[in-house]
Write an enzyme that holds these catalytic residues in place. Structure first.
Site, PDB file in Angstrom:
ATOM      1  N   ILE A  51     -11.085  34.221  49.590  1.00  0.00           N
ATOM      2  CA  ILE A  51     -12.020  35.107  48.924  1.00  0.00           C
ATOM      3  C   ILE A  51     -11.286  36.280  48.279  1.00  0.00           C
ATOM      4  O   ILE A  51     -10.227  36.688  48.759  1.00  0.00           O
ATOM      5  CB  ILE A  51     -13.101  35.661  49.887  1.00  0.00           C
ATOM      6  CG1 ILE A  51     -12.493  36.482  51.025  1.00  0.00           C
ATOM      7  CG2 ILE A  51     -13.906  34.525  50.462  1.00  0.00           C
ATOM      8  CD1 ILE A  51     -13.512  37.154  51.946  1.00  0.00           C
ATOM      9  N   ASN A  52     -11.844  36.770  47.205  1.00  0.00           N
ATOM     10  CA  ASN A  52     -11.429  38.066  46.722  1.00  0.00           C
ATOM     11  C   ASN A  52     -12.022  39.105  47.689  1.00  0.00           C
ATOM     12  O   ASN A  52     -12.629  38.742  48.694  1.00  0.00           O
ATOM     13  CB  ASN A  52     -11.936  38.294  45.294  1.00  0.00           C
ATOM     14  CG  ASN A  52     -10.990  39.211  44.509  1.00  0.00           C
ATOM     15  OD1 ASN A  52     -10.569  40.243  45.031  1.00  0.00           O
ATOM     16  ND2 ASN A  52     -10.671  38.840  43.287  1.00  0.00           N
ATOM     17  N   THR A  53     -11.845  40.347  47.416  1.00  0.00           N
ATOM     18  CA  THR A  53     -12.312  41.377  48.344  1.00  0.00           C
ATOM     19  C   THR A  53     -13.844  41.510  48.349  1.00  0.00           C
ATOM     20  O   THR A  53     -14.504  41.186  47.366  1.00  0.00           O
ATOM     21  CB  THR A  53     -11.696  42.736  47.977  1.00  0.00           C
ATOM     22  OG1 THR A  53     -11.989  43.000  46.603  1.00  0.00           O
ATOM     23  CG2 THR A  53     -10.194  42.720  48.161  1.00  0.00           C
TER      24      THR A  53
ATOM     25  N   CYS B 123     -13.011  40.521  40.469  1.00  0.00           N
ATOM     26  CA  CYS B 123     -12.554  41.845  40.874  1.00  0.00           C
ATOM     27  C   CYS B 123     -13.727  42.806  40.874  1.00  0.00           C
ATOM     28  O   CYS B 123     -14.351  43.034  39.847  1.00  0.00           O
ATOM     29  CB  CYS B 123     -11.476  42.377  39.946  1.00  0.00           C
ATOM     30  SG  CYS B 123     -10.936  44.006  40.502  1.00  0.00           S
TER      31      CYS B 123
ATOM     32  N   GLY C 277      -8.262  48.806  40.140  1.00  0.00           N
ATOM     33  CA  GLY C 277      -8.787  48.660  38.784  1.00  0.00           C
ATOM     34  C   GLY C 277      -7.844  47.893  37.883  1.00  0.00           C
ATOM     35  O   GLY C 277      -7.831  48.077  36.663  1.00  0.00           O
TER      36      GLY C 277
ATOM     37  N   LYS D 148       0.265  39.824  40.429  1.00  0.00           N
ATOM     38  CA  LYS D 148      -0.816  40.776  40.160  1.00  0.00           C
ATOM     39  C   LYS D 148      -1.531  40.350  38.875  1.00  0.00           C
ATOM     40  O   LYS D 148      -0.902  39.792  37.980  1.00  0.00           O
ATOM     41  CB  LYS D 148      -0.192  42.157  39.968  1.00  0.00           C
ATOM     42  CG  LYS D 148      -1.135  43.258  39.469  1.00  0.00           C
ATOM     43  CD  LYS D 148      -2.041  43.749  40.565  1.00  0.00           C
ATOM     44  CE  LYS D 148      -3.095  44.732  40.057  1.00  0.00           C
ATOM     45  NZ  LYS D 148      -4.168  44.913  41.060  1.00  0.00           N
TER      46      LYS D 148
ATOM     47  N   ASN E 145      -9.618  48.894  48.346  1.00  0.00           N
ATOM     48  CA  ASN E 145      -8.823  49.266  47.197  1.00  0.00           C
ATOM     49  C   ASN E 145      -9.687  49.237  45.944  1.00  0.00           C
ATOM     50  O   ASN E 145     -10.612  48.428  45.835  1.00  0.00           O
ATOM     51  CB  ASN E 145      -7.601  48.354  47.032  1.00  0.00           C
ATOM     52  CG  ASN E 145      -7.878  47.138  46.174  1.00  0.00           C
ATOM     53  OD1 ASN E 145      -7.881  47.221  44.943  1.00  0.00           O
ATOM     54  ND2 ASN E 145      -8.153  46.011  46.819  1.00  0.00           N
TER      55      ASN E 145
HETATM   56  C1  LIG Z   1      -4.305  46.349  46.658  1.00  0.00           C
HETATM   57  C2  LIG Z   1      -4.931  45.062  46.271  1.00  0.00           C
HETATM   58  C3  LIG Z   1      -4.887  44.635  44.948  1.00  0.00           C
HETATM   59  C4  LIG Z   1      -5.463  43.424  44.570  1.00  0.00           C
HETATM   60  N1  LIG Z   1      -5.375  43.013  43.267  1.00  0.00           N
HETATM   61  C5  LIG Z   1      -5.870  41.789  42.924  1.00  0.00           C
HETATM   62  C6  LIG Z   1      -5.692  41.271  41.590  1.00  0.00           C
HETATM   63  O1  LIG Z   1      -5.063  41.886  40.745  1.00  0.00           O
HETATM   64  N2  LIG Z   1      -6.238  40.056  41.287  1.00  0.00           N
HETATM   65  C7  LIG Z   1      -6.930  39.322  42.228  1.00  0.00           C
HETATM   66  O2  LIG Z   1      -7.387  38.239  41.914  1.00  0.00           O
HETATM   67  N3  LIG Z   1      -7.073  39.768  43.497  1.00  0.00           N
HETATM   68  C8  LIG Z   1      -6.568  40.980  43.860  1.00  0.00           C
HETATM   69  N4  LIG Z   1      -6.700  41.419  45.160  1.00  0.00           N
HETATM   70  C9  LIG Z   1      -7.413  40.570  46.146  1.00  0.00           C
HETATM   71  C10 LIG Z   1      -6.414  39.781  47.000  1.00  0.00           C
HETATM   72  O3  LIG Z   1      -5.668  38.894  46.219  1.00  0.00           O
HETATM   73  C11 LIG Z   1      -7.161  38.968  48.090  1.00  0.00           C
HETATM   74  O4  LIG Z   1      -8.048  38.063  47.465  1.00  0.00           O
HETATM   75  C12 LIG Z   1      -7.958  39.834  49.024  1.00  0.00           C
HETATM   76  O5  LIG Z   1      -7.310  41.064  49.254  1.00  0.00           O
HETATM   77  C13 LIG Z   1      -8.250  39.163  50.363  1.00  0.00           C
HETATM   78  O6  LIG Z   1      -7.080  38.849  51.056  1.00  0.00           O
HETATM   79  P1  LIG Z   1      -6.408  39.823  52.172  1.00  0.00           P
HETATM   80  O7  LIG Z   1      -7.499  40.227  53.100  1.00  0.00           O
HETATM   81  O8  LIG Z   1      -5.358  38.992  52.803  1.00  0.00           O
HETATM   82  O9  LIG Z   1      -5.860  40.993  51.424  1.00  0.00           O
HETATM   83  C14 LIG Z   1      -6.117  42.631  45.539  1.00  0.00           C
HETATM   84  C15 LIG Z   1      -6.154  43.056  46.873  1.00  0.00           C
HETATM   85  C16 LIG Z   1      -5.565  44.255  47.245  1.00  0.00           C
HETATM   86  C17 LIG Z   1      -5.626  44.673  48.679  1.00  0.00           C
END
Ligand SMILES: Cc1cc2nc3c(=O)[nH]c(=O)nc-3n(C[C@H](O)[C@H](O)[C@H](O)COP(=O)(O)O)c2cc1C
Ligand SMILES: Cc1cc2nc3c(=O)[nH]c(=O)nc-3n(C[C@H](O)[C@H](O)[C@H](O)COP(=O)(O)OP(=O)(O)OC[C@H]3O[C@@H](n4cnc5c(N)ncnc54)[C@H](O)[C@@H]3O)c2cc1C
Ligand SMILES: Cc1cc2nc3c(=O)[nH]c(=O)nc-3n(C[C@H](O)[C@H](O)[C@H](O)COP(=O)(O)OP(=O)(O)OC[C@H]3O[C@@H](n4cnc5c(N)ncnc54)[C@H](O)[C@@H]3O)c2cc1C
Ligand SMILES: Cc1cc2nc3c(=O)[nH]c(=O)nc-3n(C[C@H](O)[C@H](O)[C@H](O)COP(=O)(O)O)c2cc1C
Ligand code: FES
Ligand code: FES
Lengths: 261, 301, 301, 261
Positions: free
Chosen positions: B189-191, B128, B71, B44, B68
């Protein structure tokens, strides 16, 4: 804490208990370690919904290896659950969370308070306390005269009832019933809607009694990894040190003094 | 059969990692999976000081995905170094620390403190969407991304992975900016920023109004961006976004990813990371692929 | 109960339209729904000359959505005016013609030919991700968007809706550029660029490699963008992206959309457009909403 | 063209016919208007999949109001269909497309060619031609000795078989069998994999006979609205005027001369 697993359970029985309220019994090894106040995550089969639905444990039967869940239809997932029939498979994540610490009740005047769909977890709590020989009072708050689970509580405790519409027992909530019947408590264990829990926290502070309350929040992982389900705490939480405890793992049951709700 | 991949000089036993923020620091899911089986655990995001994160509700479900707005709640780098790094060191897996911050200085402070720690790589989260303070610009403007990347690269003792935001017009340009700034790899990708409204209460489902969309719903966008990024740069690309099976992971690898990360689907199947490892092995066996590296970017027209 | 909405001086009997390209020119779905029940029918994109579109496969299914790379196959404006406009005129619904082109001149030619036609509005597609020739820049660069909008606005006899691409860093900036260029309304979102790879053949699922993602999977992104756009501009916003029910449509309206369009989900439920109309009416009844306009942008914190 | 609707059918029966090939009978009013060479779109219930799966009509029973579909498991959707049991509901879009124009066979030497999972639609074609009193020859091409549906064709026509592995009949494809048995055709109606259809197109051009072939393409709407499913045509298509006909509505059966495959 109990070891966690995602398992496939099998529906032993299901029946409607009250309007939109269902009583579901599932055979699963998770029963081995489940206790009062803990919960499981139930996964809908509908692939448009991904996340597990947190549902409290209403009763544990270790011989039969079964968990009983009592839930209200609130949306897609619970709607789907209500269609399950004997023999159907169901995916569950459990056992989750820390339940009520029943040793706190030992030798104390203990009152269990359950409001609405917060009533189910109090049944296992009452049962276990009864097994341990504690004499407790249970106060149940309902919307109306559909007093689901009430009869079953009577096997384990003295039961008082409050209804919002006044149709049975005290008109009002569980605290109104408590006052009306002049029930004194040294320890309160409670589950119910947030306004009820807030009132209990205030009441316990006023009366200087212990209160353990079960909180709800939207969850994703259910196991403490995502930090989705936090509640504000008065002290630094052990995990993030930011006064934000995870309800799914540090709770759902908290000492009312330790949370800001 | 050889599933090893090399990212910026670090050899992973296989290309399967955890996506930051979905796996804590490995502790919680170590009850479900053997962390020794994973190529790397990505933690995290951690900042220079503890962050409280956003008010709840922080998560909401959507069709085939979730939003999500955590934060970036985190205990800060000091607690992290004391507690989480030692926990992960017990396992035979690579440790990648995800770093977040509000200013360049914040990032640099964390990166410096990690300098002597036994961690294998740093993943810099400049993407983020749930933090208001502006760090997101680092991930959405090529020149800002270049700038922060070079500053971090200059300070970092470990290889630096820049984690890219999908909320941009041109992902190739961003990947190039990261490469130009000296990034050793990019991850994406990030979200994707999204929103949900409760029509009965007429309120936002998330207290933060917007949140980041993840899960199977976003996979096609993620695969496209991984393809475009890997076409645009020479450094390795780490792919993620909606991976729910080994098949999905292979899709990312064929698109150009040298490694992949499993995110939100851990919540649906807590055993998934290990299953993806075995599934990739089974695929390689079925198609007699000697080296995993033969699959990277191997999609044809 | 009054479901009427006014968009740029045109009164729609209700806010439900069809999304361009998913409903032909109404003919095909008129076997399933009564077009008279719809606020407007938005046609498939039409160019100055016939376009053959892309090679097949042109469509692929994804989790909760689909990719398409039709490439704007269309018979050209002349056939369209002869055949499709007269067909739609038989119905008591508004006619919105979706216009595509490769150059500004292409667009202007279509817009001019439509000048005397009995159509109610023009929707200008500057956001199709599936056409290689560069028109997409109109939809991804604010200055290009401003430029083409002003030129079209100067020529057009009908109100002009600019259809925005979601493949941008800042949707609010794009909406403002359209407004500054004189757009009478904006509509969004068009599809998000995505990709799918067949891991067994190791080829792209679409011959065009990339395609546009639509369907329920993208709804959270669409709602967010509609919210951001409607906060950024004064002109009406038309919302779309993954609408599968009246509830979804209402979510867009609460987010700030004055009207909504049903797209890919027509393929799943050919009766959907009419069901959305009735569902909105039922919601208004349940919550005693007198005027639909009271719901527009009515989400609270 | 028949009027289209999306309806809920009910499974009358299902059985496995050969490896991964299933025989599904569905009760539905769509049977009223269905004919040889047309198809339906079957919707999986799995919500992660949205689009209807195009499946040809293998047999129509108007009295019983049923459609028979014979399909091969190819992915998620067909896998799901194979689990359906008697009484299950199934959502179908139909009747879609233009089938074989059987008047073309009138008084002509007609040969039906079916290859692999292209065999099923030829059964209804054979049955209808037989009902109209036409004498036709059917040549079926299989992978191996699992000759699904072959017996049923024999009630309506002379049947020849080709197998890829040579285990039954001619070793090779349907055209190999045609040549081996010196079957002459004035009209060919065919369904099967693309290489077979290409060979038939070439054969028909060489022999100057009529050939009507059923094409496949990825579809989204199934009703002609999305332009997903086009094939190149030699003449301007009626819809877009760009030599791209829609297989779902202008086809799936085309005059082989009129398509470029
Ligand atoms: C609950 C949650 C918390 C996340 N926290 C972080 C984070 O702290 N740092 C980060 O770089 N990405 C964070 N992400 C993004 C994920 O690492 C990932 O890039 C993104 O969710 C896409 O992959 P997925 O569809 O497999 O979840 C978070 C995603 C979720 C769902
Ligand atoms: C620890 C805990 C114990 C619970 N115990 C019970 C119980 O014993 N009986 C019971 O009827 N209900 C219980 N709930 C509430 C129950 O989780 C929700 O009613 C349920 O998740 C609704 O799911 P849905 O798919 O029907 O609703 P939807 O609204 O369609 O769900 C959408 C999403 O929101 C989440 N969600 C919706 N409402 C809640 C809620 N109140 N709390 C947490 N998440 C929610 C769902 O899990 C899902 O992720 C409990 C909640 C928690 C946190
Ligand atoms: C006009 C027509 C008639 C057909 N008739 C039959 C039949 O009688 N029996 C039979 O077994 N098969 C038939 N097919 C092929 C059948 O449609 C596919 O096998 C089926 O759609 C696969 O779906 P799936 O979910 O199992 O596979 P998946 O690969 O999971 O499907 C993913 C997507 O691709 C599409 N798709 C996959 N393969 C094909 C294909 N070959 N053609 C078109 N779309 C495809 C699916 O519809 C779905 O949208 C026909 C196809 C067409 C176009
Ligand atoms: C098959 C298909 C064809 C489309 N063609 C067009 C088009 O010609 N012009 C246009 O502006 N948008 C076109 N779109 C985009 C849709 O109008 C809509 O913006 C998008 O699909 C998002 O809505 P949805 O998720 O409800 O489909 C097309 C979409 C699909 C699925
Ligand atoms: S639900 Fe993930 S931390 Fe509680
Ligand atoms: S599938 Fe849409 S036009 Fe044929």
């Amino acid at each position: 804490m109990s070891r966690k697993a995602k398992v496939t359970g099998r529906v032993l029985s299901q029946r409607a208990m009250a309007e939109n309220i269902f009583d579901l019994k599932i055979r699963t090894d998770l029963a081995d370690e489940a206790g009062a106040g803990q919960f499981v995550g139930v996964y809908p089969k509908d692939k448009s919904t991904l996340l597990p639905r947190p549902i409290s444990i209403c009763e544990v039967n270790r011989e039969e290896k079964s968990l009983r869940l009592v839930y209200r239809i609130a949306g897609k997932g619970t709607k789907e659950f209500s269609s399950y029939q004997e023999g159907d498979e169901v995916e569950i994540l459990g056992v989750l969370g820390n339940g009520y610490d029943l040793t706190r009740a030992a030798g104390k005047r203990t009152v269990l308070l359950g409001g609405g769909i917060g009533i189910p977890p109090m049944l296992e709590t009452a049962r276990e306390l009864h097994e341990q020989g504690e004499k407790v009072t249970v106060i149940l708050g309902y919307r109306d005269a559909q007093l689901f689970l009430k009869d079953e509580f009577e096997a384990y405790a003295d039961v008082l009832v409050a209804t919002e519409d006044g149709s049975v027992g005290t008109k009002g909530n569980v605290l109104d019933a408590m006052r009306e019947h002049q029930v004194e408590a040294e320890v309160i264990m409670a589950c119910g809607p947030m306004p009820m829990l807030r009132a209990i926290k205030a009441y316990a502070e006023e009366k200087n009694c212990d209160a353990y309350i079960s909180l709800e929040e939207r969850m994703a992982c259910g196991v403490g990894a995502c930090l989705g389900c936090v509640c504000k705490t008065t002290k630094k939480d052990a995990h993030s040190h930011v006064n934000n405890a995870r309800i799914c793992t540090d709770g759902p049951v908290f000492d009312a003094r330790e949370v800001e709700i | 059969m050889n599933t090893k991949v090399m990212i910026a000089g670090v050899e992973l036993k296989n290309p399967v990692m955890t996506a930051s923020g979905t796996f804590g620091s490995g502790m919680e899911y170590s009850e479900f999976v053997d962390l020794n089986r994973l190529g790397a655990v990505v933690t995290k995001g951690v900042a220079n000081v503890p962050w409280a994160g956003n008010p709840t509700p922080r998560v909401a479900e959507t069709y085939g995905g979730m939003l999500n707005a955590i934060g970036l709640q985190n205990p800060g780098i000091d607690v992290f170094l004391d507690r989480d790094v030692p926990f992960l060191q017990k396992y035979d897996t690579k440790i990648i620390v995800n770093v977040c911050g509000k200013t360049v200085e914040d990032y640099l402070e964390v990166v410096e403190k990690l300098g002597d720690a036994p961690v294998d790589m740093l993943e810099i989260n400049v993407s983020c969407p749930n933090v208001k303070e502006g760090a997101i610009a680092f991930g959405q403007k090529a020149d800002c991304l270049f700038d922060i990347t070079s500053k971090i690269r200059a300070k970092a003792k470990q290889p630096v992975i820049m984690k890219l935001s999908p909320n941009v017009t041109d992902i190739a340009e961003m990947a190039r900016a990261a490469q130009a700034g000296g990034a050793d790899a990019v991850s994406l990708i990030n979200t994707i920023t999204g929103m949900k409204i409760d029509i009965h209460r007429r309120t936002f489902a998330l207290k933060n109004k917007t949140g980041g969309l993840s899960g199977p719903a976003i996979k096609p966008v993620a695969v496209r961006m991984v393809y475009q990024a890997s076409q645009a740069v020479k450094i390795p690309v780490i792919g993620m976004g909606g991976i729910a099976s080994a098949e999905d992971a292979i899709e990312f690898i064929l698109a150009g990813a040298s490694a992949v990360a499993v995110g939100a689907m851990n919540f649906v199947n807590p055993y998934l990371t290990e299953e993806v490892v075995s599934g990739i092995e089974a695929y390689m066996k079925q198609y007699q692929v000697e080296n995993l590296t033969d699959l990277i970017g191997a999609v044809r027209e």
